[in-house]
Design an enzyme around this catalytic site. Sequence first.
Site, mmCIF file in Angstrom:
data_model
loop_
_atom_site.group_PDB
_atom_site.id
_atom_site.type_symbol
_atom_site.label_atom_id
_atom_site.label_comp_id
_atom_site.label_asym_id
_atom_site.label_seq_id
_atom_site.Cartn_x
_atom_site.Cartn_y
_atom_site.Cartn_z
ATOM 1 N N CYS A 74 0.868 -1.181 0.000
ATOM 2 C CA CYS A 74 0.000 0.000 0.000
ATOM 3 C C CYS A 74 0.903 1.228 0.000
ATOM 4 C CB CYS A 74 -0.914 -0.001 1.220
ATOM 5 S SG CYS A 74 -1.963 1.456 1.335
ATOM 6 N N CYS A 111 -5.074 6.004 -4.019
ATOM 7 C CA CYS A 111 -4.391 4.710 -3.892
ATOM 8 C C CYS A 111 -2.960 4.930 -4.357
ATOM 9 C CB CYS A 111 -5.080 3.637 -4.737
ATOM 10 S SG CYS A 111 -4.172 2.079 -4.850
#
Length: 277
Positions: free
Chosen positions: A82, A217
């Site tokens: 991430c 993201c």
Amino acid sequence: MRTWKFAKGHGTLNDFVILRDRHCMLKLTDSDVRHLCDRRAGIGGDGLLRVTLASSIPEWDGDPDLWFMDYRNADGSIPQMCGNGLRVFVRYLLEEGLDAGEEIQVATRAGLRHAWPQRDGRIRIDLGEVTCSDPELTISSDGRQWPAITVDVGNPHAVCFPGEDCPLDEIDLSHQPQWLPASAFPEGVNVEFVEVLAPDHIRMRVHERGSGETMSCGTGTVAAAAAHARRLGLGEATVRVEVPGGTVEVDLCRGGAFLTGPAAIVAHGEAHLPDLP
């Protein structure tokens, strides 16, 4: 009732619950993650970051004294990487005095990652090698279909360029887009929809597997920039990427990609969780 201390942070409004658990002593279940990330019954977040020593992670075979980013999606599932979460993780290490210096190393499920705090307050991270391919892959949503470029940023992405006939804001991302063939991503995929504003400037929306549509993201911005550069035939590029939560900068070069953007810790507190059955 269990009581855990937590922090809350975000990177371009991609937000995370943070737990410090040095020796991985908390019995963190998928249900706990869902509870903590619930925006009504819990704290609220797109995911959860557990700050633990790498020696506590059996599958890690590198330096055991590093901090390990044990990341979970909001549904409790465990992805490999991430990007926004990594920046927030580093910000937490800095603010809590757990690490310092011009370069910080973090252990992750995608391997060792490096971070460099910037003088302007942003954090630059190394996301490693990025690979693109053009398989016979189609993404569909609400009866519309687009060809997609697949990008591996330590986790899987499918990047679409809908074009002028389909403005980004009209795409319904309240549910998971579908992909054909379905066998291409048996464990799910992050799907990015990209609008090209200039050769070095794009805009993006994303549906993240395990979390739904998010305001940003980090690995998705890298995937979108890499797919954009591939379409232009560029081997190296610097691309500004706008997401609903802000703007980041992606540097693509031979052998890797770097993501630079903001990260902030916004709260500390105690969370109350139901006892385990």
